[in-house]
Motif scaffolding. Structure first.
Motif, PDB file in Angstrom:
ATOM      1  N   LYS A 197      -4.568   1.858  -5.736  1.00 44.61           N
ATOM      2  CA  LYS A 197      -4.908   2.890  -4.964  1.00 44.61           C
ATOM      3  C   LYS A 197      -4.654   4.345  -5.693  1.00 44.61           C
ATOM      4  CE  LYS A 197       0.042   2.131  -3.583  1.00 44.61           C
ATOM      5  NZ  LYS A 197       0.176   0.660  -4.339  1.00 44.61           N
ATOM      6  N   THR A 235       0.847  -0.903  -0.062  1.00 44.00           N
ATOM      7  CA  THR A 235       0.170  -0.064   0.071  1.00 44.00           C
ATOM      8  C   THR A 235       0.972   0.997  -0.018  1.00 44.00           C
ATOM      9  OG1 THR A 235      -1.694  -1.072   1.051  1.00 44.00           O
ATOM     10  CG2 THR A 235      -1.929   1.241   1.338  1.00 44.00           C
ATOM     11  N   THR A 278      -7.327   3.166  -0.676  1.00 42.70           N
ATOM     12  CA  THR A 278      -7.522   1.802  -1.360  1.00 42.70           C
ATOM     13  C   THR A 278      -8.847   1.460  -1.625  1.00 42.70           C
ATOM     14  OG1 THR A 278      -7.547   0.932   0.876  1.00 42.70           O
ATOM     15  CG2 THR A 278      -5.416   1.072  -0.132  1.00 42.70           C
TER      16      THR A 278
END
Length: 371
Positions: free
Chosen positions: A112, A76, A128
């Motif tokens: 994302k 992420t 996200t």
């Protein structure tokens, strides 16, 4: 002596900003201070950095080398395969990460939207998506922003899937809530009757084993009006231009099956990849079939402003504070997947610019001062 025969006429004044001798770029964005950012999705080339800044003629990983190295333990917070970047005019670079190298199924947590602070060059926030928003078939393609609605603004993202439904993904930037709109609608889907022709040849998937299939890509091109009230969009494999009220997109009381009633049709603009809006409400769009760039005025009239043999697939556009239109030219149609496994691209790829005497449309209350 053979006579000189008439030839096709080319026009439009371009300057070369940067020549790329490595991986193929797709996205470009010019910040309000003139900084230039470029992204390189991982489509098979040797991509060292998926997001870069051009600094004194050199490509530097942005915002850092570490961010451009995929961290499998924290995907992420690292860039996987970035398709689009947008500087918002007030100090933030928005990075749209497909999380899908080589058009694979998106890696969980890899797809994302990332906000990078241009003053500190640090990631400020990451958005996200849930599995009902980013589908196994999703390819996040482009993003536009508007900070005049909601508490923190909204983002609009195109899903340009080649295997599933196209859509526009709406993101509330305050809480990160996101949802799909116009999912599989006619206006976000490939035109089944469209046969793209580039450099005089039909563009289609041509595999090394000799098999072929139609080239189909859903909603891709994206632009937003200067007041943020209208979103313009188009599938990549289509010549049609559509728009919809952003208020209708955000209003979930309108069922998605009824949302197409709010779509407006603007006619044929040519087959485009990138689009961008100027402060006067002009929509600038590429025409990859005709090596051209076109502008669509608010009254719907269209004009070709550049036709040049060097415009070999105009990809992403950006309008700088210098009133130049910047365009990535990347020969996308010459990739090996369209030519039985033979890569027909010729380096360098290029970043060009042309003077348009129009400032960019900004996603906040400042446009009227710049007309």
């Amino acid at each position: 002596m053979q006579p000189m025969l008439p030839m096709e006429k080319y026009f439009g004044q371009f300057e070369l900003v940067h020549a790329f001798y490595g991986a193929m770029p797709t996205g470009v964005s010019v910040s309000e201070t003139g900084r230039i950012f470029v992204c390189f999705p991982k489509w098979g080339d040797d991509v060292q950095f998926t997001v870069t800044e051009i600094v004194e003629g050199e490509l530097q990983p942005y915002p850092s080398l570490e961010t451009n190295l995929v961290n499998v333990d924290n995907v992420t917070m690292s860039f996987v395969s970035v398709q689009s970047i947008v500087a918002d005019g007030r100090g933030t670079l928005w990075v749209l990460d497909t999380g899908a190298p080589n058009f694979s199924e998106p890696i969980q947590g890899g797809a994302k939207l990332v906000a990078v602070d241009l003053s500190t060059n640090k990631i400020r926030r990451v958005y996200t998506f849930t599995e009902d928003v980013v589908l196994p078939t999703t390819y996040l393609n482009d993003v536009r922003l508007d900070f005049r609605v909601g508490r923190a603004g909204y983002a609009y993202i195109t899903d340009s899937s080649s295997r599933g439904p196209g859509a526009i993904i709406v993101v509330d930037l305050e809480n990160g809530n996101a949802f799909r709109r116009l999912n599989g609608a006619i206006s976000t889907s490939p035109d089944p009757y469209f046969l793209p022709k580039v450099e005089g040849e039909i563009l289609m998937n041509r595999n090394p084993d000799g098999s072929t299939s139609p080239f189909r890509l859903a909603s891709d091109s994206l632009a937003i009006s200067p007041d943020g009230k209208v979103l313009f969009y188009a599938p990549l494999t289509s010549r049609q231009l559509f728009s919809i009220s952003t208020e209708a997109l955000r209003d979930r009381r309108i069922q998605d099956m009824n949302l197409s009633q709010y779509v407006q049709y603007w006619g044929e603009k040519g087959a485009s990849d990138g689009m961008i809006t100027g402060v006067k409400g002009t929509v600038y769009a590429g025409d990859y079939e005709n090596n051209s760039i076109r502008k669509i005025l608010p009254n719907g009239s269209m004009e070709t402003i550049a036709h040049d043999p060097r415009i070999l697939w105009p990809d992403t556009f950006s309008i700088g504070p210098d009133q130049y239109l910047y365009v990535i030219v990347n020969q996308l149609h010459r990739q090996a997947r369209f030519h039985y496994g033979r890569d027909m691209r010729e380096k360098p790829y290029s970043l060009l610019r042309m003077r348009i005497d129009e400032f960019p449309a900004l996603p906040f209350h400042n446009n009227l001062k710049r007309r």
